[in-house]
Design a protein around this motif. Sequence first.
Motif, mmCIF file in Angstrom:
data_model
loop_
_atom_site.group_PDB
_atom_site.id
_atom_site.type_symbol
_atom_site.label_atom_id
_atom_site.label_comp_id
_atom_site.label_asym_id
_atom_site.label_seq_id
_atom_site.Cartn_x
_atom_site.Cartn_y
_atom_site.Cartn_z
ATOM 1 N N TYR A 9 0.847 -1.214 0.000
ATOM 2 C CA TYR A 9 0.000 0.000 0.000
ATOM 3 C C TYR A 9 0.866 1.242 0.000
ATOM 4 O O TYR A 9 1.756 1.401 0.827
ATOM 5 C CB TYR A 9 -0.922 -0.002 1.237
ATOM 6 C CG TYR A 9 -1.741 1.260 1.393
ATOM 7 C CD1 TYR A 9 -2.522 1.727 0.350
ATOM 8 C CD2 TYR A 9 -1.701 1.976 2.581
ATOM 9 C CE1 TYR A 9 -3.272 2.887 0.487
ATOM 10 C CE2 TYR A 9 -2.442 3.138 2.726
ATOM 11 C CZ TYR A 9 -3.218 3.587 1.671
ATOM 12 O OH TYR A 9 -3.957 4.738 1.805
ATOM 13 N N VAL A 10 0.598 2.114 -0.964
ATOM 14 C CA VAL A 10 1.293 3.387 -1.073
ATOM 15 C C VAL A 10 0.366 4.480 -0.564
ATOM 16 O O VAL A 10 -0.768 4.609 -1.058
ATOM 17 C CB VAL A 10 1.724 3.677 -2.528
ATOM 18 C CG1 VAL A 10 2.454 5.014 -2.618
ATOM 19 C CG2 VAL A 10 2.598 2.549 -3.052
ATOM 20 N N LYS A 18 -7.527 -4.533 -1.347
ATOM 21 C CA LYS A 18 -8.705 -5.154 -0.724
ATOM 22 C C LYS A 18 -8.404 -5.698 0.677
ATOM 23 O O LYS A 18 -9.155 -5.486 1.621
ATOM 24 C CB LYS A 18 -9.231 -6.269 -1.619
ATOM 25 C CG LYS A 18 -9.871 -5.755 -2.909
ATOM 26 C CD LYS A 18 -10.437 -6.905 -3.708
ATOM 27 C CE LYS A 18 -11.098 -6.378 -4.990
ATOM 28 N NZ LYS A 18 -11.648 -7.495 -5.813
ATOM 29 N N GLN A 19 -7.308 -6.453 0.790
ATOM 30 C CA GLN A 19 -6.980 -7.049 2.089
ATOM 31 C C GLN A 19 -6.743 -5.970 3.147
ATOM 32 O O GLN A 19 -7.231 -6.062 4.277
ATOM 33 C CB GLN A 19 -5.728 -7.926 1.964
ATOM 34 C CG GLN A 19 -6.053 -9.394 1.759
ATOM 35 C CD GLN A 19 -4.805 -10.254 1.853
ATOM 36 O OE1 GLN A 19 -3.689 -9.796 1.577
ATOM 37 N NE2 GLN A 19 -4.976 -11.489 2.275
ATOM 38 N N THR A 20 -6.014 -4.952 2.767
ATOM 39 C CA THR A 20 -5.722 -3.853 3.688
ATOM 40 C C THR A 20 -7.001 -3.120 4.068
ATOM 41 O O THR A 20 -7.209 -2.746 5.233
ATOM 42 C CB THR A 20 -4.728 -2.863 3.048
ATOM 43 O OG1 THR A 20 -3.534 -3.556 2.675
ATOM 44 C CG2 THR A 20 -4.381 -1.738 4.016
ATOM 45 N N GLY A 21 -7.892 -2.893 3.108
ATOM 46 C CA GLY A 21 -9.165 -2.217 3.374
ATOM 47 C C GLY A 21 -10.026 -2.981 4.355
ATOM 48 O O GLY A 21 -10.618 -2.398 5.266
ATOM 49 N N LYS A 26 -12.257 -3.623 9.835
ATOM 50 C CA LYS A 26 -12.422 -4.475 11.013
ATOM 51 C C LYS A 26 -11.835 -3.802 12.250
ATOM 52 O O LYS A 26 -12.448 -3.799 13.333
ATOM 53 C CB LYS A 26 -11.741 -5.816 10.759
ATOM 54 C CG LYS A 26 -11.924 -6.825 11.891
ATOM 55 C CD LYS A 26 -11.258 -8.141 11.541
ATOM 56 C CE LYS A 26 -11.429 -9.150 12.669
ATOM 57 N NZ LYS A 26 -10.762 -10.449 12.345
ATOM 58 N N THR A 27 -10.638 -3.205 12.070
ATOM 59 C CA THR A 27 -9.979 -2.527 13.197
ATOM 60 C C THR A 27 -10.801 -1.340 13.693
ATOM 61 O O THR A 27 -10.954 -1.128 14.900
ATOM 62 C CB THR A 27 -8.580 -2.044 12.781
ATOM 63 O OG1 THR A 27 -7.812 -3.155 12.325
ATOM 64 C CG2 THR A 27 -7.865 -1.374 13.947
#
Length: 264
Positions: A9-10, A18-21, A26-27
């Motif tokens: 991710y930049v 998607k995974q980071t989003g 969730k966090t």
Amino acid sequence: MENKKDEFYVGYNNNVPKQTGRLLKKTVWIFLFVIIIFVVVFSYNQNPFNNGSFELTKESKVTGVYHESPYPMLRVQLGKNTYKNILLLGFGKFGAKKYINELEETDKDILNKEMTIDGNLIYYNGKTLLQISDEQNIIVHKDKQGKDIPLQIVDEYTLEGEIVDPKCYFGVMKPGKGKIHRSCAVRCISGGIPPVFASTDVNNVTSYFLITDMDGNPVNKEVLPYVGQPARIRGLVEKYSDSWFRIKIDANAIELLNKKSTIY
């Protein structure tokens, strides 16, 4: 060579992988849930605001007959044969007696004389108090003489409750309860503010008793060790013409109870 598919991710790129989003969402939801639980638990454990009111920024003119029984009060006529006794307080953590003493240096006998006082009103549970900021705010009408305040003997009672200072507890501080307010109450009472015994009956109705010694004289320093602690007192109860009570006690006979304070 191993084919790695880790996302990169930049920060300046508007497109979040998607995974980071999903991880960020969730966090955030977990964080919000924890905050809501904390707020609910914190609010539940706080003392509620009382129904007291303190007119800090508003000065009112109150006219009535001055008396000491034994604490400075102003007896105000509301209607035919209807009176209200307003407890007088000084500015800050002091009683009104210091202003009265300064007034008596020039006006001498002011007992049962009609007065007009400018001050800040405090209301709580049918009680009215008046904070005086300066002796210059008191006008004595020397030509108007009132009568001694009537006190009706009720009976001798044993009461359980706590000693409070009526200024902070009745509305100057909200909620005016909690451990930090106990030391404040001690300072107020040591400064001349009348000690009041708050006693709640089985019907959850709280009555307030101005505390005096057995001869009806003020007690301030004598009750300091017992302020804000559940205690049992016994004494002769007298009633003013309104909802105030007075109880004459032996301060040395105050019995501390092995209970947790419900006020402080």
